[in-house]
Design a protein around this motif. Structure first.
Motif, PDB file in Angstrom:
ATOM      1  N   ARG A 148       0.847  -1.192   0.000  1.00 59.64           N
ATOM      2  CA  ARG A 148       0.000   0.000   0.000  1.00 59.64           C
ATOM      3  C   ARG A 148       0.882   1.242   0.000  1.00 59.64           C
ATOM      4  NH1 ARG A 148      -4.272  -2.309   4.518  1.00 59.64           N
ATOM      5  NH2 ARG A 148      -5.294  -3.805   3.112  1.00 59.64           N
ATOM      6  N   VAL A 149       0.785   2.011  -1.067  1.00 61.25           N
ATOM      7  CA  VAL A 149       1.727   3.091  -1.308  1.00 61.25           C
ATOM      8  C   VAL A 149       1.576   4.239  -0.312  1.00 61.25           C
ATOM      9  CG1 VAL A 149       0.287   4.376  -2.926  1.00 61.25           C
ATOM     10  CG2 VAL A 149       2.772   4.439  -3.167  1.00 61.25           C
ATOM     11  N   TYR A 150       0.440   4.338   0.375  1.00 60.48           N
ATOM     12  CA  TYR A 150       0.258   5.477   1.287  1.00 60.48           C
ATOM     13  C   TYR A 150       1.200   5.428   2.483  1.00 60.48           C
ATOM     14  CZ  TYR A 150      -3.055   2.143   3.498  1.00 60.48           C
ATOM     15  OH  TYR A 150      -3.652   1.039   4.052  1.00 60.48           O
ATOM     16  N   TYR A 151       1.841   4.271   2.723  1.00 59.33           N
ATOM     17  CA  TYR A 151       2.830   4.223   3.799  1.00 59.33           C
ATOM     18  C   TYR A 151       4.098   5.001   3.438  1.00 59.33           C
ATOM     19  CZ  TYR A 151       0.160   0.810   6.466  1.00 59.33           C
ATOM     20  OH  TYR A 151      -0.804   0.183   7.217  1.00 59.33           O
ATOM     21  N   LEU A 152       4.207   5.384   2.159  1.00 60.58           N
ATOM     22  CA  LEU A 152       5.352   6.182   1.736  1.00 60.58           C
ATOM     23  C   LEU A 152       5.324   7.579   2.355  1.00 60.58           C
ATOM     24  CD1 LEU A 152       7.837   5.941  -0.081  1.00 60.58           C
ATOM     25  CD2 LEU A 152       6.476   6.860  -1.962  1.00 60.58           C
ATOM     26  N   LEU A 153       4.127   8.109   2.599  1.00 58.38           N
ATOM     27  CA  LEU A 153       4.003   9.453   3.170  1.00 58.38           C
ATOM     28  C   LEU A 153       4.585   9.527   4.585  1.00 58.38           C
ATOM     29  CD1 LEU A 153       3.070  12.370   3.098  1.00 58.38           C
ATOM     30  CD2 LEU A 153       0.772  11.591   3.758  1.00 58.38           C
ATOM     31  N   PRO A 154       4.183   8.651   5.529  1.00 64.00           N
ATOM     32  CA  PRO A 154       4.830   8.722   6.847  1.00 64.00           C
ATOM     33  C   PRO A 154       6.325   8.451   6.783  1.00 64.00           C
ATOM     34  CG  PRO A 154       3.394   6.796   6.698  1.00 64.00           C
ATOM     35  CD  PRO A 154       3.091   7.665   5.517  1.00 64.00           C
ATOM     36  N   PHE A 155       6.749   7.591   5.847  1.00 60.28           N
ATOM     37  CA  PHE A 155       8.185   7.338   5.706  1.00 60.28           C
ATOM     38  C   PHE A 155       8.931   8.630   5.389  1.00 60.28           C
ATOM     39  CE2 PHE A 155      11.632   6.626   2.598  1.00 60.28           C
ATOM     40  CZ  PHE A 155      12.550   6.021   3.447  1.00 60.28           C
ATOM     41  N   ILE A 156       8.429   9.383   4.431  1.00 59.48           N
ATOM     42  CA  ILE A 156       9.078  10.649   4.050  1.00 59.48           C
ATOM     43  C   ILE A 156       9.069  11.632   5.218  1.00 59.48           C
ATOM     44  CG2 ILE A 156       8.909  12.658   2.524  1.00 59.48           C
ATOM     45  CD1 ILE A 156       7.764  10.734   0.394  1.00 59.48           C
ATOM     46  N   LEU A 157       7.939  11.703   5.922  1.00 57.26           N
ATOM     47  CA  LEU A 157       7.847  12.595   7.088  1.00 57.26           C
ATOM     48  C   LEU A 157       8.861  12.210   8.162  1.00 57.26           C
ATOM     49  CD1 LEU A 157       3.965  12.942   7.514  1.00 57.26           C
ATOM     50  CD2 LEU A 157       5.570  14.744   6.838  1.00 57.26           C
ATOM     51  N   PHE A 158       8.963  10.923   8.447  1.00 56.63           N
ATOM     52  CA  PHE A 158       9.845  10.459   9.521  1.00 56.63           C
ATOM     53  C   PHE A 158      11.314  10.673   9.166  1.00 56.63           C
ATOM     54  CE2 PHE A 158       6.345   7.162  10.665  1.00 56.63           C
ATOM     55  CZ  PHE A 158       5.581   8.177  11.209  1.00 56.63           C
ATOM     56  N   VAL A 159      11.666  10.425   7.906  1.00 56.75           N
ATOM     57  CA  VAL A 159      13.051  10.685   7.472  1.00 56.75           C
ATOM     58  C   VAL A 159      13.354  12.178   7.597  1.00 56.75           C
ATOM     59  CG1 VAL A 159      14.610  10.691   5.490  1.00 56.75           C
ATOM     60  CG2 VAL A 159      13.207   8.679   5.958  1.00 56.75           C
ATOM     61  N   GLY A 160      12.375  13.006   7.239  1.00 52.64           N
ATOM     62  CA  GLY A 160      12.560  14.452   7.375  1.00 52.64           C
ATOM     63  C   GLY A 160      12.802  14.872   8.810  1.00 52.64           C
ATOM     64  N   VAL A 161      12.109  14.242   9.756  1.00 51.47           N
ATOM     65  CA  VAL A 161      12.309  14.565  11.171  1.00 51.47           C
ATOM     66  C   VAL A 161      13.721  14.194  11.607  1.00 51.47           C
ATOM     67  CG1 VAL A 161      11.606  14.007  13.534  1.00 51.47           C
ATOM     68  CG2 VAL A 161       9.872  14.372  11.771  1.00 51.47           C
ATOM     69  N   VAL A 162      14.202  13.024  11.166  1.00 52.95           N
ATOM     70  CA  VAL A 162      15.566  12.597  11.532  1.00 52.95           C
ATOM     71  C   VAL A 162      16.588  13.610  11.050  1.00 52.95           C
ATOM     72  CG1 VAL A 162      17.345  10.833  11.224  1.00 52.95           C
ATOM     73  CG2 VAL A 162      14.965  10.151  11.571  1.00 52.95           C
ATOM     74  N   PHE A 163      16.446  14.079   9.809  1.00 51.83           N
ATOM     75  CA  PHE A 163      17.406  15.056   9.295  1.00 51.83           C
ATOM     76  C   PHE A 163      17.186  16.432   9.920  1.00 51.83           C
ATOM     77  CE2 PHE A 163      18.162  11.783   6.200  1.00 51.83           C
ATOM     78  CZ  PHE A 163      19.504  11.956   5.896  1.00 51.83           C
ATOM     79  N   PHE A 164      15.971  16.708  10.346  1.00 49.91           N
ATOM     80  CA  PHE A 164      15.691  17.956  11.048  1.00 49.91           C
ATOM     81  C   PHE A 164      16.472  18.036  12.357  1.00 49.91           C
ATOM     82  CE2 PHE A 164      12.967  20.109  14.262  1.00 49.91           C
ATOM     83  CZ  PHE A 164      13.081  21.407  13.778  1.00 49.91           C
ATOM     84  N   THR A 165      16.678  16.900  13.018  1.00 49.08           N
ATOM     85  CA  THR A 165      17.449  16.898  14.274  1.00 49.08           C
ATOM     86  C   THR A 165      18.920  17.237  14.026  1.00 49.08           C
ATOM     87  OG1 THR A 165      18.045  14.538  14.193  1.00 49.08           O
ATOM     88  CG2 THR A 165      15.937  15.122  15.218  1.00 49.08           C
ATOM     89  N   MET A 166      19.404  16.984  12.813  1.00 48.79           N
ATOM     90  CA  MET A 166      20.798  17.259  12.419  1.00 48.79           C
ATOM     91  C   MET A 166      21.799  16.595  13.379  1.00 48.79           C
ATOM     92  SD  MET A 166      20.846  21.123  10.821  1.00 48.79           S
ATOM     93  CE  MET A 166      20.275  22.003  12.273  1.00 48.79           C
ATOM     94  N   ARG A 167      21.436  15.411  13.879  1.00 46.66           N
ATOM     95  CA  ARG A 167      22.343  14.650  14.734  1.00 46.66           C
ATOM     96  C   ARG A 167      22.971  13.544  13.903  1.00 46.66           C
ATOM     97  NH1 ARG A 167      22.245  18.558  16.754  1.00 46.66           N
ATOM     98  NH2 ARG A 167      21.924  19.180  18.927  1.00 46.66           N
ATOM     99  N   ARG A 168      24.315  13.591  13.817  1.00 52.16           N
ATOM    100  CA  ARG A 168      25.007  12.668  12.923  1.00 52.16           C
ATOM    101  C   ARG A 168      24.814  11.216  13.307  1.00 52.16           C
ATOM    102  NH1 ARG A 168      30.401  16.243  12.898  1.00 52.16           N
ATOM    103  NH2 ARG A 168      29.740  16.300  15.066  1.00 52.16           N
ATOM    104  N   SER A 169      24.741  10.924  14.607  1.00 58.83           N
ATOM    105  CA  SER A 169      24.552   9.540  15.024  1.00 58.83           C
ATOM    106  C   SER A 169      23.223   9.000  14.503  1.00 58.83           C
ATOM    107  CB  SER A 169      24.611   9.427  16.550  1.00 58.83           C
ATOM    108  OG  SER A 169      23.649  10.268  17.163  1.00 58.83           O
ATOM    109  N   ALA A 170      22.164   9.805  14.594  1.00 55.38           N
ATOM    110  CA  ALA A 170      20.849   9.378  14.095  1.00 55.38           C
ATOM    111  C   ALA A 170      20.858   9.255  12.578  1.00 55.38           C
ATOM    112  CB  ALA A 170      19.768  10.358  14.541  1.00 55.38           C
ATOM    113  N   MET A 171      21.480  10.207  11.888  1.00 55.10           N
ATOM    114  CA  MET A 171      21.504  10.163  10.425  1.00 55.10           C
ATOM    115  C   MET A 171      22.348   9.002   9.917  1.00 55.10           C
ATOM    116  SD  MET A 171      21.483  14.165   9.237  1.00 55.10           S
ATOM    117  CE  MET A 171      22.855  14.726  10.234  1.00 55.10           C
ATOM    118  N   LEU A 172      23.464   8.731  10.585  1.00 51.68           N
ATOM    119  CA  LEU A 172      24.279   7.572  10.217  1.00 51.68           C
ATOM    120  C   LEU A 172      23.499   6.286  10.415  1.00 51.68           C
ATOM    121  CD1 LEU A 172      27.854   8.325  11.633  1.00 51.68           C
ATOM    122  CD2 LEU A 172      27.273   7.843   9.257  1.00 51.68           C
TER     123      LEU A 172
END
Length: 375
Positions: A148-172
């Protein structure tokens, strides 16, 4: 029980640690009744716990409570061998993760608007990055499991939050999890789809890097150093590493002093938890020489403790390399499997322990046991 464990980890670190204590008491009781932990991480985690307790009791007694937390609590890993999971429970767990990630978004950004720091019910930048990495993997798991392709939307949101934190350990950690996911999925999809996934990850990485270079002084400094616009000196390296270069230099001096003074016991079992408070030179940022995990673990836990930690890495990645997606249900195992891996990769430039490490270990043990029963 997986949902209860994770929910308490989200809501309150105090409640989560209280549950870990009850789990350890229960494991001790079951041990007297004949239960034996058969997970691949049991022996290195036991050695790690013993080293942490002994070194802290000898050299930094005031931190013995922390030693129990950072050593004994990790043995809750064995509890994962008692948990029974099936396709339905795994689906519900993944769905819980995705719904939790979406439900917590207003709180994360509200806390950021009020304090300048994104947070959930507890913690801050690092905890948000770690949890949303897991939420992102759960979204992908449901995407491939349900088609079900609609799960792609929360995936994009969640990845955006990880990069929003700008913490290298989380991004790695997230980058590692997504790469492993792509490689595992590549065994089940066409070559065209596989290369499409890798291309998407590469484009996402390139765009994220470009944004970080403009928004984050650390990445901007690194970019300028690569272009030759900044000299390679202590100031530049401290900017790039968030002062870890200075911490590492202090840590190296501690190890050199131990070798020169033939402090063999400390070299063998370390100086104990939070030894940066009393050693000379002291850690510039607190109790841990937080630079590269090899150095920080060596100082606190010595060669024996470092050996135990490296054995954890070895056992985990050995299991990961042998893991294959055999049917659609295996997609639902991804958050459980990759939570620990994300932490281990992110910890390379920090240190082994994390408040949620007992949870990650339990999740991994669930996958180990589940796979052993399917063989």
């Amino acid at each position: 029980m997986l949902i209860v464990l994770f929910a308490l980890g989200l809501l309150s670190i105090s409640l989560f640690e209280a549950l870990v204590v009850f789990i350890l008491i229960y494991l001790a009781y079951k041990g007297f009744k004949g239960f034996r932990c058969k997970g691949s991480l049991f022996l290195p985690l036991t050695l790690h716990a013993l080293v942490v307790l002994v070194s802290t009791a000898l050299f930094h007694t005031s931190q013995i409570g922390k030693a129990i937390e950072r050593g004994m609590f990790l043995l809750s890993y064995c509890y994962g061998g008692m948990l029974r999971v099936d396709e339905r429970s795994l689906y519900r767990f993944n769905l819980f993760l995705v719904i939790s990630g979406l439900a917590l978004l207003p709180l994360v950004f509200y806390r950021y608007s009020q304090t300048g720091q994104p947070a959930m019910f507890w913690g801050g930048w690092f905890e948000v990055g770690a949890f949303y990495s897991i939420f992102a993997v759960a979204s992908l798991s449901l995407l491939f499991y349900s088609k079900r392709v609609y799960y792609l939307l929360p995936f994009i949101l969640f990845v955006g939050v990880v990069f929003f934190t700008m913490r290298r350990s989380a991004m790695l950690g997230l980058a590692f999890a997504l790469l492993v996911f792509a490689l595992l999925v590549g065994q089940k999809v066409s070559k065209k789809a596989f290369w499409g996934i890798l291309l998407t990850l590469f484009v996402g990485f390139a765009v994220s890097t470009a944004v970080l270079v403009h928004k984050d002084i650390r990445y901007k400094t690194m970019y300028e150093m690569v272009l030759g616009q900044r000299p390679i000196n202590d100031e530049t390296l401290n900017h790039i590493s968030s002062y870890r270069w200075e911490i590492a230099k202090a840590g190296v001096q501690v190890v050199k002093k131990d070798i020169q003074e033939r402090n063999w016991l400390a070299l063998a079992i370390g100086h104990g938890i939070n030894s940066g408070y009393y050693l000379e030179p002291k850690s510039p940022v607190g109790g841990v020489y937080e630079s590269v995990f090899l150095l920080s673990e060596l100082i606190e836990k010595g060669l024996l403790g470092l050996f135990a930690v490296l054995c954890v890495y070895y056992a985990y990645f050995k299991f990961l390399l042998s893991f294959r997606i055999r049917d659609s249900m295996d997609y639902l195992l991804m958050p459980l499997l990759l939570a620990l891996g994300s932490h281990l990769v992110g910890a390379v430039f920090t240190f082994f322990w994390d408040a949620m490490l007992p949870l990650y270990l339990v999740l991994f043990m669930v996958v180990e046991r589940f796979r052993s029963l399917k063989l």
